[in-house]
Motif scaffolding. Sequence first.
Motif, PDB file in Angstrom:
ATOM      1  N   ALA A   6       0.835  -1.204   0.000  1.00 32.19           N
ATOM      2  CA  ALA A   6       0.000   0.000   0.000  1.00 32.19           C
ATOM      3  C   ALA A   6       0.870   1.254   0.000  1.00 32.19           C
ATOM      4  O   ALA A   6       0.573   2.239  -0.688  1.00 32.19           O
ATOM      5  N   GLN A   7       1.958   1.214   0.766  1.00 26.78           N
ATOM      6  CA  GLN A   7       2.905   2.333   0.780  1.00 26.78           C
ATOM      7  C   GLN A   7       3.474   2.580  -0.615  1.00 26.78           C
ATOM      8  O   GLN A   7       3.559   3.720  -1.081  1.00 26.78           O
ATOM      9  N   LEU A   8       3.883   1.492  -1.269  1.00 23.31           N
ATOM     10  CA  LEU A   8       4.396   1.629  -2.632  1.00 23.31           C
ATOM     11  C   LEU A   8       3.321   2.171  -3.560  1.00 23.31           C
ATOM     12  O   LEU A   8       3.599   2.990  -4.442  1.00 23.31           O
ATOM     13  N   ASN A   9       2.100   1.727  -3.358  1.00 25.28           N
ATOM     14  CA  ASN A   9       0.994   2.176  -4.202  1.00 25.28           C
ATOM     15  C   ASN A   9       0.743   3.674  -4.034  1.00 25.28           C
ATOM     16  O   ASN A   9       0.409   4.378  -4.990  1.00 25.28           O
ATOM     17  N   PHE A  10       0.931   4.175  -2.795  1.00 24.56           N
ATOM     18  CA  PHE A  10       0.742   5.594  -2.543  1.00 24.56           C
ATOM     19  C   PHE A  10       1.771   6.444  -3.284  1.00 24.56           C
ATOM     20  O   PHE A  10       1.457   7.496  -3.823  1.00 24.56           O
ATOM     21  N   ARG A  11       3.014   5.982  -3.300  1.00 29.37           N
ATOM     22  CA  ARG A  11       4.090   6.837  -3.784  1.00 29.37           C
ATOM     23  C   ARG A  11       4.554   6.552  -5.210  1.00 29.37           C
ATOM     24  O   ARG A  11       5.348   7.295  -5.766  1.00 29.37           O
ATOM     25  N   SER A  43      11.977  13.148   0.969  1.00 30.05           N
ATOM     26  CA  SER A  43      11.111  14.326   0.887  1.00 30.05           C
ATOM     27  C   SER A  43       9.645  13.953   1.100  1.00 30.05           C
ATOM     28  O   SER A  43       8.839  14.793   1.496  1.00 30.05           O
ATOM     29  N   GLY A  44       9.283  12.693   0.834  1.00 23.89           N
ATOM     30  CA  GLY A  44       7.906  12.254   1.065  1.00 23.89           C
ATOM     31  C   GLY A  44       7.734  11.475   2.351  1.00 23.89           C
ATOM     32  O   GLY A  44       6.638  10.973   2.633  1.00 23.89           O
ATOM     33  N   ALA A  45       8.812  11.368   3.130  1.00 24.38           N
ATOM     34  CA  ALA A  45       8.756  10.548   4.352  1.00 24.38           C
ATOM     35  C   ALA A  45       7.813  11.126   5.388  1.00 24.38           C
ATOM     36  O   ALA A  45       7.198  10.382   6.163  1.00 24.38           O
ATOM     37  N   SER A  46       7.672  12.453   5.420  1.00 17.44           N
ATOM     38  CA  SER A  46       6.816  13.079   6.428  1.00 17.44           C
ATOM     39  C   SER A  46       5.364  12.624   6.295  1.00 17.44           C
ATOM     40  O   SER A  46       4.613  12.615   7.279  1.00 17.44           O
ATOM     41  N   GLN A  47       4.959  12.252   5.064  1.00 18.92           N
ATOM     42  CA  GLN A  47       3.591  11.790   4.847  1.00 18.92           C
ATOM     43  C   GLN A  47       3.339  10.402   5.444  1.00 18.92           C
ATOM     44  O   GLN A  47       2.191   9.998   5.629  1.00 18.92           O
ATOM     45  N   TYR A  77      15.287   7.172   6.642  1.00 24.19           N
ATOM     46  CA  TYR A  77      13.833   7.044   6.524  1.00 24.19           C
ATOM     47  C   TYR A  77      13.229   6.524   7.830  1.00 24.19           C
ATOM     48  O   TYR A  77      12.206   7.041   8.318  1.00 24.19           O
ATOM     49  N   LYS A  78      13.867   5.506   8.409  1.00 25.04           N
ATOM     50  CA  LYS A  78      13.389   4.974   9.680  1.00 25.04           C
ATOM     51  C   LYS A  78      13.463   6.026  10.783  1.00 25.04           C
ATOM     52  O   LYS A  78      12.577   6.107  11.648  1.00 25.04           O
TER      53      LYS A  78
END
Length: 614
Positions: free
Chosen positions: A272-277, A520-524, A605-606
């Motif tokens: 799902a995470q991959l699908n989001f980004r 840059s998208g990690a905050s989401q 990222y972690k």
Amino acid sequence: MLFKLSMSGLKSKFKDYAVLLTGLVMSISIFYLFQTLALNRAFIEANSVIRHIQFVFHAGSFLLAVITFFYILYANSFLLSLRQKEFGMYMTLGAKKHKIASLMFMETMVIGMASLVLGIALGTGLSQGIGQLLMKQLDFTAGGYYALYVPSIAVTCIFFFVLFMLSAIWNSIKLSRVTVLQLVHSDKQTDRVRVKGKMTGFIAVLAMILLTIGYAAMIKMEVLRESGIIIALIATTAGTYLLFMSLLPLLIKKLKSNKNRNEKGLNAFTFAQLNFRINSLSRVLATVAMLVALGAGAISAGMAFKNNAGMMAELSYEYDIVTHNPTAEEQKVLNKIKFSEQYEYHYKVDEQFVYYAKEELENQRPQSAFSADGERLEEYEPVSGELPVGAVLGSNQEVDGPVIEYPNPWARALRTIHPYSIYSDRSVKIVAQKELAELQGEEGLAFLGKTDHFEAYLNEWKSIDELQQDKPGEVALSNRKYNSYIEYYGIASGIVFMGFFLGIAFLAMMASCLMFKILSGASQDINRYQMLRKIGVRPSLLSKSAYKELFLVFLFPAILGIVHVLVGMNIFSFILIDPYFRVWLPIILFIAIYAAYYFITVQLYKGIVLPHKE
């Protein structure tokens, strides 16, 4: 006040900014390195060898400038994303938008200037070390070369200052167009991909057709030449982007739809995470794949060009060394060399001919690359056929015996043993061993030697070549194979070094682009990971999910990029004898750099998304 706020912001995000700073420093230092080699006019004019490869460094600088431009664009999104929510809070507390824009401008310029100073310092050290190494490899003097070169500093400073100014202005404009609510809730936005069946299928088929055309152009480069390069560049680039835009979202969707795989562990969350980004990542991944191909390909091409020098020399000359009447000094050097094959031929010289014994030549048949019909053989073979007594090698004067002429393999073999420069005013005549012993005249000895590895004895070949310059004109003989190798290698060395450093720059910077895009998208993703932790998911499973998700993101461009390299090396097939020489080395180097960036990205990222221990 603004300066204090900007410094405070830099300190609070120091670890994240350090990644950006490292990438910029590497970019600037390598750009400066190329400029010192390309702009040092006094050095170039003083060394004729380097003139032939000056354009190589200009080309490298141009490519590096282009890629740096896109690198900074991607870094911008990372820089802005780090502070979006913080800037939104400032604005809710009453800060004016133009003040926040000024703050962002100031931070961008501070990072840029710091990286420029550090980059030039590192570049100066690289220029000194790499410049000296290049000179040593090419074997020329260092006249006019300066590692700390003012014109190169000026070009580097101007170029990057303009880039940082444009970057800062763009960040300010971008920030001014974002509302306060968008800044405060920047971590609440999602980017879900929509996969449309028929259109996706059409784009995927088109991508495969374009890649097939591009690969075919690379394979048939010997026929297509310049047009093949243009076709391959356009078709492969377009096909790569279309492939990632169509098949990659579809692949993620297929992974997610597999019930057995999806329900295992946290795979449902990971997919799902991959699908989001994936929608926002597809173009970046295509760019990374292309630049992986360029980076690893540049290193592969450089190594292939270096190897080509030895192979060209090997094909041009049957023996590593041919010398006449070796002196005591030459003999000392020859004794250090382990020959796999060596022959000695005795001869005598009078006013008209140079005489060789038939029996000695036939008992020690020299190697030849040509058959009796003049066709080139795949491997060297001993000369076939009989040498008639009284035969003369290619004589223009009237002689009693037969004349040995091309394509007779003995003609080539005798010219290898006895080049034109040795007693050039006399013809070579074949006589019986007994007759040679009875002849009156000056005695001579021709020595031929071949090793299993020519390049292992370059110092010895150089010493013999220098010693031969001091011999009398009748028997003075330059080491032709060594001289040919030096000539080939001198031209290739610039490509070797440019390919290596440009390749490293491409690989490091493109991996950095992917890193910045992910971070840059990690905050989401923070709230999603926090929610899973609150419902009892173990931290080890969350960490495993992050590793798996980013592994798939890094994997796709790596696979396609390596395929591009393996097919793309055919571009050099009509220039190089073996374009695939040790192609595994740059691929291993790429994997090492890429893996390092992968693990660094996962850790950063972690650090952003996983809940911190209280």
